[in-house]
Design an enzyme around this catalytic site. Structure first.
Site, PDB file in Angstrom:
ATOM      1  N   LEU A 214       5.241  58.850  63.918  1.00  0.00           N
ATOM      2  CA  LEU A 214       6.103  59.019  65.084  1.00  0.00           C
ATOM      3  C   LEU A 214       7.545  58.591  64.777  1.00  0.00           C
ATOM      4  O   LEU A 214       8.500  59.271  65.146  1.00  0.00           O
ATOM      5  CB  LEU A 214       5.555  58.209  66.258  1.00  0.00           C
ATOM      6  CG  LEU A 214       4.218  58.667  66.848  1.00  0.00           C
ATOM      7  CD1 LEU A 214       3.685  57.625  67.837  1.00  0.00           C
ATOM      8  CD2 LEU A 214       4.361  60.020  67.527  1.00  0.00           C
ATOM      9  N   MET A 215       7.695  57.473  64.083  1.00  0.00           N
ATOM     10  CA  MET A 215       9.026  56.951  63.784  1.00  0.00           C
ATOM     11  C   MET A 215       9.799  57.854  62.836  1.00  0.00           C
ATOM     12  O   MET A 215      11.026  57.918  62.894  1.00  0.00           O
ATOM     13  CB  MET A 215       8.908  55.545  63.193  1.00  0.00           C
ATOM     14  CG  MET A 215       8.385  54.507  64.163  1.00  0.00           C
ATOM     15  SD  MET A 215       8.067  52.905  63.386  1.00  0.00           S
ATOM     16  CE  MET A 215       9.749  52.332  63.085  1.00  0.00           C
ATOM     17  N   LYS A 290       9.651  49.877  73.564  1.00  0.00           N
ATOM     18  CA  LYS A 290      10.924  50.582  73.723  1.00  0.00           C
ATOM     19  C   LYS A 290      10.810  51.985  73.124  1.00  0.00           C
ATOM     20  O   LYS A 290      10.487  52.153  71.951  1.00  0.00           O
ATOM     21  CB  LYS A 290      12.038  49.805  73.025  1.00  0.00           C
ATOM     22  CG  LYS A 290      13.386  50.532  72.980  1.00  0.00           C
ATOM     23  CD  LYS A 290      14.395  49.773  72.124  1.00  0.00           C
ATOM     24  CE  LYS A 290      15.649  50.599  71.867  1.00  0.00           C
ATOM     25  NZ  LYS A 290      16.600  49.924  70.965  1.00  0.00           N
ATOM     26  N   SER A 300      29.391  54.083  74.359  1.00  0.00           N
ATOM     27  CA  SER A 300      29.714  53.106  73.300  1.00  0.00           C
ATOM     28  C   SER A 300      29.130  53.629  71.987  1.00  0.00           C
ATOM     29  O   SER A 300      28.187  53.063  71.408  1.00  0.00           O
ATOM     30  CB  SER A 300      29.132  51.735  73.641  1.00  0.00           C
ATOM     31  OG  SER A 300      29.540  51.301  74.914  1.00  0.00           O
ATOM     32  N   LYS A 302      27.857  54.913  68.479  1.00  0.00           N
ATOM     33  CA  LYS A 302      27.620  54.259  67.194  1.00  0.00           C
ATOM     34  C   LYS A 302      28.484  54.899  66.112  1.00  0.00           C
ATOM     35  O   LYS A 302      28.840  56.076  66.216  1.00  0.00           O
ATOM     36  CB  LYS A 302      26.152  54.413  66.781  1.00  0.00           C
ATOM     37  CG  LYS A 302      25.154  53.618  67.598  1.00  0.00           C
ATOM     38  CD  LYS A 302      23.746  53.853  67.079  1.00  0.00           C
ATOM     39  CE  LYS A 302      22.725  53.056  67.861  1.00  0.00           C
ATOM     40  NZ  LYS A 302      22.841  51.608  67.623  1.00  0.00           N
ATOM     41  N   ARG A 311      16.566  57.906  64.922  1.00  0.00           N
ATOM     42  CA  ARG A 311      15.379  58.638  65.374  1.00  0.00           C
ATOM     43  C   ARG A 311      14.199  57.682  65.520  1.00  0.00           C
ATOM     44  O   ARG A 311      13.222  57.980  66.213  1.00  0.00           O
ATOM     45  CB  ARG A 311      15.030  59.756  64.391  1.00  0.00           C
ATOM     46  CG  ARG A 311      14.571  59.275  63.007  1.00  0.00           C
ATOM     47  CD  ARG A 311      14.331  60.441  62.072  1.00  0.00           C
ATOM     48  NE  ARG A 311      13.818  60.035  60.772  1.00  0.00           N
ATOM     49  CZ  ARG A 311      14.557  59.636  59.742  1.00  0.00           C
ATOM     50  NH1 ARG A 311      15.889  59.585  59.878  1.00  0.00           N
ATOM     51  NH2 ARG A 311      14.012  59.297  58.594  1.00  0.00           N
ATOM     52  N   ASP A 313      14.384  54.664  66.804  1.00  0.00           N
ATOM     53  CA  ASP A 313      14.660  53.631  67.802  1.00  0.00           C
ATOM     54  C   ASP A 313      13.555  53.574  68.848  1.00  0.00           C
ATOM     55  O   ASP A 313      13.622  52.768  69.772  1.00  0.00           O
ATOM     56  CB  ASP A 313      16.019  53.876  68.466  1.00  0.00           C
ATOM     57  CG  ASP A 313      16.633  52.603  69.005  1.00  0.00           C
ATOM     58  OD1 ASP A 313      16.320  51.518  68.478  1.00  0.00           O
ATOM     59  OD2 ASP A 313      17.430  52.679  69.960  1.00  0.00           O
ATOM     60  N   ASP A 372      25.421  50.817  74.296  1.00  0.00           N
ATOM     61  CA  ASP A 372      24.567  50.798  73.111  1.00  0.00           C
ATOM     62  C   ASP A 372      23.555  49.655  73.164  1.00  0.00           C
ATOM     63  O   ASP A 372      22.714  49.537  72.284  1.00  0.00           O
ATOM     64  CB  ASP A 372      25.411  50.704  71.839  1.00  0.00           C
ATOM     65  CG  ASP A 372      24.603  51.010  70.583  1.00  0.00           C
ATOM     66  OD1 ASP A 372      23.588  51.740  70.701  1.00  0.00           O
ATOM     67  OD2 ASP A 372      24.967  50.531  69.495  1.00  0.00           O
ATOM     68  N   GLU A 374      21.108  49.528  75.171  1.00  0.00           N
ATOM     69  CA  GLU A 374      20.322  50.280  76.159  1.00  0.00           C
ATOM     70  C   GLU A 374      18.844  49.937  76.145  1.00  0.00           C
ATOM     71  O   GLU A 374      18.147  50.102  77.142  1.00  0.00           O
ATOM     72  CB  GLU A 374      20.494  51.785  75.916  1.00  0.00           C
ATOM     73  CG  GLU A 374      19.588  52.412  74.883  1.00  0.00           C
ATOM     74  CD  GLU A 374      19.746  51.860  73.465  1.00  0.00           C
ATOM     75  OE1 GLU A 374      18.761  51.846  72.713  1.00  0.00           O
ATOM     76  OE2 GLU A 374      20.873  51.431  73.113  1.00  0.00           O
ATOM     77  N   ARG A 376      17.273  47.131  76.110  1.00  0.00           N
ATOM     78  CA  ARG A 376      16.928  46.095  77.076  1.00  0.00           C
ATOM     79  C   ARG A 376      16.945  46.621  78.513  1.00  0.00           C
ATOM     80  O   ARG A 376      16.252  46.084  79.381  1.00  0.00           O
ATOM     81  CB  ARG A 376      17.883  44.903  76.915  1.00  0.00           C
ATOM     82  CG  ARG A 376      19.329  45.214  77.203  1.00  0.00           C
ATOM     83  CD  ARG A 376      20.273  44.196  76.592  1.00  0.00           C
ATOM     84  NE  ARG A 376      20.319  44.282  75.135  1.00  0.00           N
ATOM     85  CZ  ARG A 376      21.037  43.467  74.355  1.00  0.00           C
ATOM     86  NH1 ARG A 376      21.766  42.507  74.898  1.00  0.00           N
ATOM     87  NH2 ARG A 376      21.029  43.616  73.048  1.00  0.00           N
TER      88      ARG A 376
END
Length: 527
Positions: A214-215, A290, A300, A302, A311, A313, A372, A374, A376
């Site tokens: 998936l990651m 997450k 903001s 990157k 990808r 995240d 960025d 986001e 949290r």
């Protein structure tokens, strides 16, 4: 028949020697219609008289080939040390190619300073090297010496064999390997025990490999919608999976989650998964991940360098899914509920702007000074929602802060918790799996940093760059109420270069195995 030794240099030379256009190593595998490989372990010893000891499986094989194995290995002398491997052929007709790996000194156990079981970690690394060696020789049916720890051997094999190459040309892809445990030297009772341990290790590895898959997938393919579909496909026979949409999030007043999704054309999804392995009346354990399927930073923005890595995240969400798969396959006697908020964080005319104020599900207002930060925000609403189920405890995983990479690098995932009892179990689990965790502080000092806010109850970033991982955890703490809670920041362990020898290069799926082991230990303690 003479025995041929495949050192790294010799193998590179010999693989190009052809007899009637057939590579030398293939003469031994195809001429008998046999394409099975074998991985055998030896223990490294410091004695000058004997630099290695054969494992039980190696001893049995040595007898089978009339002592040719030990005789050949004796040629290496003391140069055959831990971490080294040699590829041999011509030892026995049944196994044309044999990879012999040195698993280190026999009897190594838990290292207090390193905080891991070195013996198990040595087995994982050694057999992984053998798998890669045989795969490079086009051997795809491989039997593996359990090397005294069949579970660790299975983990090392299956983790090292995993590779995401689905999008490459067909001629660049390697077929999957058939890996099984070499048990012919064992009696029936021993074989049953070893094979059960092997299957346990394989389940742990396959769970982590699904998280890695998936990651690694490109963000244009793994959208929030596709992620939800893949979770459903993977878990629907083991768990109950419910996929929510934006209207549901709006009905729950998840203003923080919704604010992150506003900048993207991709619709958000919220996946809720239930596994009921315990008593019906038992409170569930809540897992939260997450799920930012691509993080451009929003307004903001990157910097472009390495933005493609974002990808992954959604690594926290991926690890939660892998954990659920493993727990369900093992039929752990506990109830689990997973909460996975999924969206992209993109810049656009509808994206959240720095300075905007949003309201989370629990009613707390948040000033968004950095879009960025986001992760949290989406976790705030997922954690608030998890609290409504009165869980035994909550565990969340997230690629949350770059500060964690600076603090710990790839050696361990940073862990924040308000429960020392849960931490002891989690810490023990990391020592067993070799995928370690390190406890970080949750001082009120960091909470005050986040609640000192001009426009709202909370700011989504601290008033300085100092202690960035700690202030992020303090922010999340505001959304777990009085529940016992563990937050694992996996940003530093998101990727692997060569730090973990049995993971290869790419997305790591850490710490999926550790969390499965933790839940296993917790369930054993409770039942």
């Amino acid at each position: 028949m003479p025995v041929c030794i495949f050192t790294k240099v010799n193998y590179l030379r010999l693989r190009h020697i052809y007899y009637k256009s057939v590579p030398v190593y293939r003469l031994f595998s195809t001429s008998r219609g046999n394409n099975k490989g074998l991985i055998l372990g030896v223990y490294g010893e410091e004695s000058k008289e004997n630099s290695f000891l054969l494992s039980k499986a190696s001893q049995a094989f040595d007898e089978k080939c009339n002592g040719q194995l030990s005789k050949t290995l004796g040629l290496f002398g003391n140069s055959f040390k831990k971490g080294k491997s040699h590829l041999l052929f011509g030892l026995h007709d049944e196994f044309p190619l044999v990879s012999v790996v040195n698993v280190g000194k026999k009897g190594q156990g838990f290292n207090e300073h390193e905080e891991l079981d070195e013996g198990r970690e040595n087995v994982r690394a050694a057999v992984a090297k053998g798998v890669l060696q045989l795969r490079s020789a086009d051997q795809y049916e491989v039997l593996v010496d359990p090397c005294g720890d069949a579970m660790a051997a299975a983990e090392g094999c299956h983790l090292s064999e995993h590779k995401y190459d689905e999008l490459k040309p067909a001629d660049k892809r390697k077929p999957p390997m058939q890996l099984s445990c070499f048990t012919e030297n064992l009696n029936a009772d021993e074989r049953t025990e070893v094979e059960a341990a092997w299957q346990l290790g394989a389940t742990y590895a396959m769970s982590q490999n699904f998280a890695r898959l998936l990651m690694e997938m490109p963000a244009n393919l793994l959208t929030p919608t596709r992620f939800a579909e893949m979770v459903t496909e993977k878990l629907q026979e083991l768990c109950e999976v419910v996929v929510r949409d934006q209207s549901w999030a709006e009905s729950k007043k998840m203003g923080a989650f919704l604010s992150v999704s506003h900048g993207s054309m991709e619709p958000l999804r919220f996946v809720e998964v239930s596994y009921n392995g315990g008593e019906e009346s038992a409170a569930p354990i809540a897992l939260v991940g997450k799920g930012i399927t691509f993080d451009a930073g929003g307004i903001s923005l990157k910097p472009p360098a390495d933005m493609d890595k974002m990808r992954a995240d959604m690594g926290g969400a991926a690890c939660v899914v892998g954990t659920l798969f493993g727990a369900a396959k093992l039929q752990l006697p506990i109830n689990l509920k997973a909460f996975i908020p999924l969206c992209e964080n993109m810049p656009s005319g509808t994206a959240t702007k720095p300075g905007d104020v949003v309201t989370a599900m629990n009613g707390k207002t948040i000033q968004v000074d950095n879009t960025d930060a986001e992760g949290r925000l989406i976790l705030a609403d997922a954690l608030s929602y998890a609290c409504t189920f009165n869980p035994q405890f909550i565990l969340d995983m997230a690629t949350l802060t770059g500060a964690m990479i600076i603090a710990l690098g790839s050696a361990a995932a940073g862990t924040f918790t308000n429960s020392s009892e849960l931490w002891k179990l989690l810490h023990k689990a990391g020592g067993q799996t070799g995928d370690r965790l390190w406890r970080m502080p949750l001082f009120q000092h960091y909470t005050e940093n986040m609640t000192s806010c001009q426009l709202a109850a909370l700011n989504n970033i601290g008033n300085s760059r100092a202690g960035g991982s700690c202030t992020a955890a303090a922010f999340l703490k505001e959304f777990v109420g009085e529940n016992q809670w563990i937050h694992i920041d996996i940003a530093g362990v998101m990727m692997n270069k060569d730090e973990v020898p049995y993971l290869g290069t790419g997305m790591a799926g850490r710490p999926t195995r550790t969390v499965i082991e933790f839940l296993k230990l917790f369930s054993a303690k409770e039942n």
